[in-house]
Design a protein around this motif. Structure first.
Motif, PDB file in Angstrom:
ATOM      1  N   VAL A   1     -43.100 -22.175 -22.456  1.00  0.00           N
ATOM      2  CA  VAL A   1     -42.921 -23.471 -21.802  1.00  0.00           C
ATOM      3  C   VAL A   1     -43.958 -24.432 -22.366  1.00  0.00           C
ATOM      4  O   VAL A   1     -45.144 -24.088 -22.448  1.00  0.00           O
ATOM      5  CB  VAL A   1     -43.067 -23.366 -20.268  1.00  0.00           C
ATOM      6  N   SER A   2     -43.526 -25.635 -22.736  1.00  0.00           N
ATOM      7  CA  SER A   2     -44.447 -26.625 -23.298  1.00  0.00           C
ATOM      8  C   SER A   2     -45.420 -27.142 -22.254  1.00  0.00           C
ATOM      9  O   SER A   2     -45.025 -27.459 -21.123  1.00  0.00           O
ATOM     10  CB  SER A   2     -43.648 -27.807 -23.864  1.00  0.00           C
ATOM     11  N   ASN A   3     -46.693 -27.265 -22.633  1.00  0.00           N
ATOM     12  CA  ASN A   3     -47.703 -27.784 -21.706  1.00  0.00           C
ATOM     13  C   ASN A   3     -47.673 -29.305 -21.616  1.00  0.00           C
ATOM     14  O   ASN A   3     -48.385 -29.885 -20.805  1.00  0.00           O
ATOM     15  CB  ASN A   3     -49.106 -27.323 -22.124  1.00  0.00           C
ATOM     16  N   VAL A   4     -46.847 -29.956 -22.428  1.00  0.00           N
ATOM     17  CA  VAL A   4     -46.741 -31.415 -22.399  1.00  0.00           C
ATOM     18  C   VAL A   4     -45.406 -31.868 -21.824  1.00  0.00           C
ATOM     19  O   VAL A   4     -45.348 -32.770 -20.988  1.00  0.00           O
ATOM     20  CB  VAL A   4     -46.922 -32.011 -23.814  1.00  0.00           C
ATOM     21  N   LEU A   5     -44.323 -31.242 -22.251  1.00  0.00           N
ATOM     22  CA  LEU A   5     -42.988 -31.672 -21.835  1.00  0.00           C
ATOM     23  C   LEU A   5     -42.350 -30.754 -20.800  1.00  0.00           C
ATOM     24  O   LEU A   5     -41.344 -31.119 -20.185  1.00  0.00           O
ATOM     25  CB  LEU A   5     -42.069 -31.767 -23.063  1.00  0.00           C
ATOM     26  N   GLY A   6     -42.916 -29.565 -20.621  1.00  0.00           N
ATOM     27  CA  GLY A   6     -42.361 -28.638 -19.639  1.00  0.00           C
ATOM     28  C   GLY A   6     -41.075 -27.973 -20.070  1.00  0.00           C
ATOM     29  O   GLY A   6     -40.441 -27.262 -19.282  1.00  0.00           O
ATOM     30  N   THR A   7     -40.662 -28.181 -21.325  1.00  0.00           N
ATOM     31  CA  THR A   7     -39.410 -27.600 -21.801  1.00  0.00           C
ATOM     32  C   THR A   7     -39.552 -26.097 -22.040  1.00  0.00           C
ATOM     33  O   THR A   7     -40.586 -25.627 -22.500  1.00  0.00           O
ATOM     34  CB  THR A   7     -38.952 -28.289 -23.089  1.00  0.00           C
ATOM     35  N   GLU A   8     -38.494 -25.382 -21.732  1.00  0.00           N
ATOM     36  CA  GLU A   8     -38.481 -23.921 -21.891  1.00  0.00           C
ATOM     37  C   GLU A   8     -37.807 -23.550 -23.193  1.00  0.00           C
ATOM     38  O   GLU A   8     -36.695 -24.004 -23.488  1.00  0.00           O
ATOM     39  CB  GLU A   8     -37.752 -23.272 -20.715  1.00  0.00           C
ATOM     40  N   ALA A   9     -38.474 -22.727 -23.972  1.00  0.00           N
ATOM     41  CA  ALA A   9     -37.887 -22.262 -25.232  1.00  0.00           C
ATOM     42  C   ALA A   9     -36.803 -21.220 -24.956  1.00  0.00           C
ATOM     43  O   ALA A   9     -36.917 -20.430 -24.017  1.00  0.00           O
ATOM     44  CB  ALA A   9     -38.966 -21.653 -26.120  1.00  0.00           C
ATOM     45  N   PRO A  10     -35.762 -21.189 -25.781  1.00  0.00           N
ATOM     46  CA  PRO A  10     -34.751 -20.130 -25.676  1.00  0.00           C
ATOM     47  C   PRO A  10     -35.298 -18.842 -26.296  1.00  0.00           C
ATOM     48  O   PRO A  10     -34.894 -18.434 -27.395  1.00  0.00           O
ATOM     49  CB  PRO A  10     -33.560 -20.704 -26.460  1.00  0.00           C
ATOM     50  N   VAL A  11     -36.224 -18.228 -25.604  1.00  0.00           N
ATOM     51  CA  VAL A  11     -37.027 -17.142 -26.175  1.00  0.00           C
ATOM     52  C   VAL A  11     -36.167 -15.997 -26.682  1.00  0.00           C
ATOM     53  O   VAL A  11     -36.363 -15.500 -27.794  1.00  0.00           O
ATOM     54  CB  VAL A  11     -38.049 -16.623 -25.136  1.00  0.00           C
ATOM     55  N   LYS A  12     -35.217 -15.573 -25.873  1.00  0.00           N
ATOM     56  CA  LYS A  12     -34.436 -14.396 -26.232  1.00  0.00           C
ATOM     57  C   LYS A  12     -33.651 -14.620 -27.523  1.00  0.00           C
ATOM     58  O   LYS A  12     -33.607 -13.746 -28.398  1.00  0.00           O
ATOM     59  CB  LYS A  12     -33.501 -14.039 -25.079  1.00  0.00           C
ATOM     60  N   GLU A  13     -33.034 -15.796 -27.650  1.00  0.00           N
ATOM     61  CA  GLU A  13     -32.254 -16.095 -28.845  1.00  0.00           C
ATOM     62  C   GLU A  13     -33.161 -16.278 -30.059  1.00  0.00           C
ATOM     63  O   GLU A  13     -32.834 -15.822 -31.160  1.00  0.00           O
ATOM     64  CB  GLU A  13     -31.414 -17.349 -28.622  1.00  0.00           C
ATOM     65  N   MET A  14     -34.312 -16.913 -29.860  1.00  0.00           N
ATOM     66  CA  MET A  14     -35.253 -17.095 -30.969  1.00  0.00           C
ATOM     67  C   MET A  14     -35.780 -15.752 -31.452  1.00  0.00           C
ATOM     68  O   MET A  14     -35.931 -15.520 -32.654  1.00  0.00           O
ATOM     69  CB  MET A  14     -36.390 -18.023 -30.545  1.00  0.00           C
ATOM     70  N   ALA A  15     -36.067 -14.857 -30.506  1.00  0.00           N
ATOM     71  CA  ALA A  15     -36.536 -13.528 -30.889  1.00  0.00           C
ATOM     72  C   ALA A  15     -35.458 -12.774 -31.670  1.00  0.00           C
ATOM     73  O   ALA A  15     -35.746 -12.109 -32.673  1.00  0.00           O
ATOM     74  CB  ALA A  15     -36.951 -12.740 -29.650  1.00  0.00           C
ATOM     75  N   ARG A  16     -34.215 -12.891 -31.223  1.00  0.00           N
ATOM     76  CA  ARG A  16     -33.114 -12.204 -31.921  1.00  0.00           C
ATOM     77  C   ARG A  16     -32.985 -12.693 -33.360  1.00  0.00           C
ATOM     78  O   ARG A  16     -32.884 -11.897 -34.294  1.00  0.00           O
ATOM     79  CB  ARG A  16     -31.804 -12.435 -31.160  1.00  0.00           C
ATOM     80  N   LEU A  17     -33.022 -14.006 -33.522  1.00  0.00           N
ATOM     81  CA  LEU A  17     -32.882 -14.580 -34.862  1.00  0.00           C
ATOM     82  C   LEU A  17     -34.073 -14.221 -35.746  1.00  0.00           C
ATOM     83  O   LEU A  17     -33.910 -13.898 -36.927  1.00  0.00           O
ATOM     84  CB  LEU A  17     -32.742 -16.107 -34.761  1.00  0.00           C
ATOM     85  N   ALA A  18     -35.279 -14.268 -35.181  1.00  0.00           N
ATOM     86  CA  ALA A  18     -36.476 -13.949 -35.960  1.00  0.00           C
ATOM     87  C   ALA A  18     -36.481 -12.494 -36.396  1.00  0.00           C
ATOM     88  O   ALA A  18     -36.859 -12.166 -37.531  1.00  0.00           O
ATOM     89  CB  ALA A  18     -37.731 -14.271 -35.156  1.00  0.00           C
TER      90      ALA A  18
END
Length: 407
Positions: free
Chosen positions: A170-187
């Motif tokens: 989660v961004s400390n400036v914008l509060g946006t949540e990363a799509p962690v699971k999908e990013m991990a899969r792609l990485a």
């Protein structure tokens, strides 16, 4: 429980400049409830001794409390074993350890490290140093128009050269949540190691490291009701086994000779010296408290606060909110500016009204430049905030407009 939760936070009875404290800086550090304060005091009053080293009763009691806290962290993250949980001082230290100790084992000359424009300096500078050290390249993922990670750009930038991907949950400036699971899969498809900065997520969202399939996950206790000076690094066991210690000395050794030494098994090989025992105890109490309330109930309360805050601030002329306008797309953090008024002036006027917010670049200067701003005002909410806090924030912001009527 949520209706009476403020009673658990004694500092909320404080007066600031003769006004009731309206604390809206939970993204910097959260306030502490009585159960956490009591747990730390009780440790010092009845259990204070060093851990792992003594066969006497007090040391055994302290060790049980310390290792019990590790097990609470394990369960909180849904990690497979307490061996996956390393106590550090902070998210910053956890990320530095990864860059200094793990990084050189997988990143070499010509390789790439992929970050995003949302990152805190703690998730940029250590990787810069590693890249400079080994001759690697840092790359950054673009953002969408409303400040979320551009998943298409992320996928495009991945390549066999990508050895580490590191980003904030989660961004400390914008509060946006990363799509962690999908990013991990792609990485993982290109063989990259996935590192997640969870500092802004753990107090607001349920975190399941197995479901997310991240390789490392770092966070700080003080942003989730615990004392300062205690942090956590979760790592997959196979990766921790290949990672050399970042610090050396007492407690982490198995056998010391005149010319060489052998080290303890996981996780203690990474915890050189006397640890922050009271901090770990406090972290365990904080986890108990959060789980008693329920992370779903916490998320629902904070979502309601964010919805009200965005609606009310959007009515103030000249006020621009950065990031998603849909409350469902952000967690805990609301950054904004008032046209023609420096963020520091806004924060100073708010402070006169007892409303405590953060103003500055929030240790995210690359993101500020990406947004075309030198700084922003940041109001960050926790479940112990209430609607009255938002009313006071809005009233204080209207006072700012009175101070600067022509802007």
């Amino acid at each position: 429980m949520m209706k009476t939760v403020r009673n658990d936070f004694p500092i909320l009875n404080t007066q600031i400049n003769g006004r009731p404290l309206t604390y809206l800086d939970g993204a910097a550090t959260s306030q502490k409830p009585w159960p956490v304060l009591d747990a730390v005091q009780q440790y010092y009053l009845t259990e204070n001794a060093n851990v792992h080293r003594g066969v006497y009763t007090l040391s055994e009691v302290a060790t049980k409390s310390y290792e019990g806290a590790r097990e609470k962290v394990q369960n909180f993250l849904h990690a497979p074993s307490s061996r996956n949980i390393i106590f550090t001082r902070s998210t910053t230290e956890s990320l530095n350890w990864l860059a200094q100790a793990y990084g050189p084992t997988v990143v070499g000359q010509g390789d790439e490290i992929l970050l995003t424009y949302l990152e805190h300096h703690s998730n940029i500078v250590p990787w810069q140093v590693l890249a400079q050290r080994v001759g690697a390249t840092l790359k950054y993922v673009k953002l969408t128009a409303d400040g979320q990670i551009d998943l298409a750009d992320f996928a495009q930038q991945l390549s066999p050269k990508t050895k580490i991907v590191s980003f904030a949950h989660v961004s400390n400036v914008l509060g946006t949540e990363a799509p962690v699971k999908e990013m991990a899969r792609l990485a993982h498809q290109v063989g990259a190691t996935v590192v997640v900065d969870g500092a802004q997520a753990v107090a607001h969202l349920p975190v399941d490291v197995l479901d997310l399939d991240v390789d490392f996950y770092a966070f700080s206790g003080h942003k989730m009701l615990a004392p300062t000076g205690i942090g956590v690094l979760y790592g997959k066991e196979v990766l921790l086994e290949q990672m050399p210690p970042a610090q050396y000395g007492g407690e982490m050794i198995e056998e010391v000779g005149l010319q060489s030494s052998t080290y303890q098994e996981l996780p203690w090989r990474f915890e050189a010296g006397t640890p922050n025992i009271a901090g770990a105890v406090g972290l365990g109490a904080a986890i108990d408290y959060l789980e008693h309330l329920g992370m779903a109930a916490i998320a629902a309360k904070e979502s309601d606060l964010m919805k009200t805050a965005i609606a009310e601030l959007s009515t103030i002329p000249g006020l621009e909110i950065y990031g998603p306008v849909d409350p469902a797309d952000r967690h805990g953090v609301l950054s904004f500016n008032i046209s023609g008024v420096h963020p520091h002036d806004v924060a100073t006027i708010l402070d006169q009204a007892g409303v405590e917010v953060r103003a500055g670049h929030h240790c995210a200067q690359p993101l500020m430049r990406y947004l075309g701003q030198a700084a922003t005002v940041r109001a960050s909410f926790s479940f112990y905030n209430n609607q009255e806090d938002i009313v006071r924030l809005v009233q204080a912001l209207k006072t700012v407009k009175e101070y600067f009527p022509n802007d």
